[in-house]
Design a protein around this motif. Sequence first.
Motif, PDB file in Angstrom:
ATOM      1  N   ALA A   1       0.820  -1.215   0.000  1.00 19.04           N
ATOM      2  CA  ALA A   1       0.000   0.000   0.000  1.00 19.04           C
ATOM      3  C   ALA A   1       0.851   1.260   0.000  1.00 19.04           C
ATOM      4  N   ASP A   2       2.002   1.217   0.675  1.00 25.18           N
ATOM      5  CA  ASP A   2       2.921   2.359   0.738  1.00 25.18           C
ATOM      6  C   ASP A   2       4.318   1.865   0.377  1.00 25.18           C
ATOM      7  N   PRO A   3       4.612   1.729  -0.923  1.00 27.95           N
ATOM      8  CA  PRO A   3       5.884   1.113  -1.343  1.00 27.95           C
ATOM      9  C   PRO A   3       7.126   1.852  -0.862  1.00 27.95           C
ATOM     10  N   ILE A   4       7.066   3.179  -0.765  1.00 23.41           N
ATOM     11  CA  ILE A   4       8.241   3.928  -0.317  1.00 23.41           C
ATOM     12  C   ILE A   4       8.524   3.630   1.149  1.00 23.41           C
ATOM     13  N   LYS A   5       7.485   3.533   1.952  1.00 24.39           N
ATOM     14  CA  LYS A   5       7.661   3.187   3.366  1.00 24.39           C
ATOM     15  C   LYS A   5       8.261   1.796   3.515  1.00 24.39           C
ATOM     16  N   ILE A   6       7.849   0.887   2.649  1.00 24.80           N
ATOM     17  CA  ILE A   6       8.380  -0.477   2.696  1.00 24.80           C
ATOM     18  C   ILE A   6       9.871  -0.501   2.368  1.00 24.80           C
ATOM     19  N   MET A   7      10.339   0.487   1.609  1.00 24.50           N
ATOM     20  CA  MET A   7      11.764   0.536   1.273  1.00 24.50           C
ATOM     21  C   MET A   7      12.651   0.694   2.500  1.00 24.50           C
ATOM     22  N   LYS A   8      12.086   1.158   3.596  1.00 26.86           N
ATOM     23  CA  LYS A   8      12.844   1.238   4.847  1.00 26.86           C
ATOM     24  C   LYS A   8      13.347  -0.142   5.251  1.00 26.86           C
ATOM     25  N   GLU A   9      12.506  -1.165   5.047  1.00 28.16           N
ATOM     26  CA  GLU A   9      12.900  -2.531   5.387  1.00 28.16           C
ATOM     27  C   GLU A   9      13.985  -3.040   4.434  1.00 28.16           C
ATOM     28  N   VAL A  10      13.841  -2.716   3.153  1.00 29.14           N
ATOM     29  CA  VAL A  10      14.839  -3.132   2.165  1.00 29.14           C
ATOM     30  C   VAL A  10      16.203  -2.544   2.502  1.00 29.14           C
ATOM     31  N   VAL A  11      16.216  -1.246   2.780  1.00 24.90           N
ATOM     32  CA  VAL A  11      17.466  -0.555   3.125  1.00 24.90           C
ATOM     33  C   VAL A  11      18.063  -1.130   4.412  1.00 24.90           C
ATOM     34  N   ALA A  12      17.206  -1.382   5.399  1.00 24.30           N
ATOM     35  CA  ALA A  12      17.687  -1.902   6.685  1.00 24.30           C
ATOM     36  C   ALA A  12      18.323  -3.280   6.524  1.00 24.30           C
ATOM     37  N   PHE A  13      17.726  -4.139   5.713  1.00 22.66           N
ATOM     38  CA  PHE A  13      18.313  -5.452   5.449  1.00 22.66           C
ATOM     39  C   PHE A  13      19.657  -5.305   4.732  1.00 22.66           C
ATOM     40  N   ALA A  14      19.693  -4.422   3.725  1.00 26.41           N
ATOM     41  CA  ALA A  14      20.918  -4.235   2.942  1.00 26.41           C
ATOM     42  C   ALA A  14      22.054  -3.697   3.799  1.00 26.41           C
ATOM     43  N   ASN A  15      21.725  -2.931   4.836  1.00 30.09           N
ATOM     44  CA  ASN A  15      22.753  -2.366   5.711  1.00 30.09           C
ATOM     45  C   ASN A  15      23.224  -3.325   6.790  1.00 30.09           C
ATOM     46  N   ARG A  16      22.587  -4.495   6.874  1.00 29.82           N
ATOM     47  CA  ARG A  16      23.050  -5.481   7.843  1.00 29.82           C
ATOM     48  C   ARG A  16      23.373  -6.783   7.116  1.00 29.82           C
ATOM     49  N   GLU A  17      22.790  -7.904   7.520  1.00 29.75           N
ATOM     50  CA  GLU A  17      23.166  -9.166   6.874  1.00 29.75           C
ATOM     51  C   GLU A  17      22.179  -9.648   5.829  1.00 29.75           C
ATOM     52  N   GLY A  18      21.292  -8.760   5.378  1.00 27.32           N
ATOM     53  CA  GLY A  18      20.308  -9.152   4.388  1.00 27.32           C
ATOM     54  C   GLY A  18      19.062  -9.714   5.050  1.00 27.32           C
ATOM     55  N   GLY A  19      18.084 -10.125   4.229  1.00 25.49           N
ATOM     56  CA  GLY A  19      16.876 -10.693   4.804  1.00 25.49           C
ATOM     57  C   GLY A  19      15.791 -10.919   3.767  1.00 25.49           C
ATOM     58  N   TYR A  20      14.636 -11.363   4.264  1.00 27.07           N
ATOM     59  CA  TYR A  20      13.493 -11.668   3.411  1.00 27.07           C
ATOM     60  C   TYR A  20      12.359 -10.690   3.700  1.00 27.07           C
ATOM     61  N   LEU A  21      11.931  -9.954   2.681  1.00 30.97           N
ATOM     62  CA  LEU A  21      10.742  -9.117   2.755  1.00 30.97           C
ATOM     63  C   LEU A  21       9.613  -9.914   2.119  1.00 30.97           C
ATOM     64  N   ILE A  22       8.654 -10.334   2.944  1.00 30.25           N
ATOM     65  CA  ILE A  22       7.586 -11.224   2.485  1.00 30.25           C
ATOM     66  C   ILE A  22       6.302 -10.423   2.366  1.00 30.25           C
ATOM     67  N   VAL A  23       5.803 -10.266   1.155  1.00 34.29           N
ATOM     68  CA  VAL A  23       4.624  -9.450   0.876  1.00 34.29           C
ATOM     69  C   VAL A  23       3.444 -10.364   0.549  1.00 34.29           C
ATOM     70  N   GLY A  24       2.388 -10.207   1.356  1.00 30.97           N
ATOM     71  CA  GLY A  24       1.231 -11.075   1.213  1.00 30.97           C
ATOM     72  C   GLY A  24       0.978 -11.862   2.482  1.00 30.97           C
ATOM     73  N   VAL A  25       1.653 -11.444   3.579  1.00 26.93           N
ATOM     74  CA  VAL A  25       1.523 -12.106   4.876  1.00 26.93           C
ATOM     75  C   VAL A  25       1.229 -11.044   5.929  1.00 26.93           C
ATOM     76  N   THR A  26       0.259 -11.300   6.782  1.00 30.01           N
ATOM     77  CA  THR A  26      -0.115 -10.341   7.821  1.00 30.01           C
ATOM     78  C   THR A  26       0.891 -10.356   8.962  1.00 30.01           C
ATOM     79  N   ASP A  27       0.793  -9.349   9.846  1.00 28.87           N
ATOM     80  CA  ASP A  27       1.720  -9.251  10.979  1.00 28.87           C
ATOM     81  C   ASP A  27       1.674 -10.479  11.883  1.00 28.87           C
ATOM     82  N   ASN A  28       0.504 -11.102  11.972  1.00 29.03           N
ATOM     83  CA  ASN A  28       0.394 -12.287  12.840  1.00 29.03           C
ATOM     84  C   ASN A  28       0.715 -13.594  12.118  1.00 29.03           C
ATOM     85  N   GLY A  29       1.215 -13.480  10.882  1.00 28.43           N
ATOM     86  CA  GLY A  29       1.694 -14.664  10.169  1.00 28.43           C
ATOM     87  C   GLY A  29       0.673 -15.380   9.312  1.00 28.43           C
TER      88      GLY A  29
END
Length: 216
Positions: A25-53
């Motif tokens: 819904a807010d792709p620019i806000k989601i980029m915060k997670e992308v940048v944060a992963f890139a600045n550490r050891e990487g990670g998985y951004l999973i789109v289509g899953v709610t906060d409670n899994g």
Amino acid sequence: MDYKFLKQLVKQGEGQTIEFKKKAADPIKIMKEVVAFANREGGYLIVGVTDNGRIDGFIDIEGEKFVLEKAIREHVSVDIDYIIHEVSISSTHQVLVFEIPPSDKKPVFLWYNLKRKTGRAYIRVVDKSIQMSRLIRRLLKEKSKNQINTLEYGANERLVLQMLDKTKQITLNQFIKVSKLEENQAMDVLINMCLTNVIVPMPMDPEDRFVMNVVN
């Protein structure tokens, strides 16, 4: 990536290397997670899953994919060699998984103003993406140079060790208060001790912590 592996990731919950988003819904806000992963050891951004899994997925996965890839291309300060996994969870629904590698050009910024190229750097801490301090930005920039660093133990370096011997962890402001150094001078001491693996940085909100490197 298949549905079985996706469920294993989701079962782990959000953490240092996993972030859930229900939709883009807010792709620019989601980029915060992308940048944060890139600045550490990487990670998985999973789109289509709610906060409670709960794994909901999308019917129109191409629309979600388009806006997120556009945001990565335009709002992330360096090129990221990410991988996109499109995981089918039913005959009609899919989940997007962005596999973000750690960047070798740290610190990575999220551009909020595209014309002026101004923005903020974020880093992943447990299950949050927090704004990176100026000290950590400087440290990552120095690490990216891949230079060999040496350390001479002077009064300030010995003071850091004495403080850590007493309290086990210190902050930049605590070191400034005891050492009476200017902020940039105190940063230089801590950064050089991190670069030579004498101490280890622990990015935190609101203040970073520094601890002894137990490997030494």
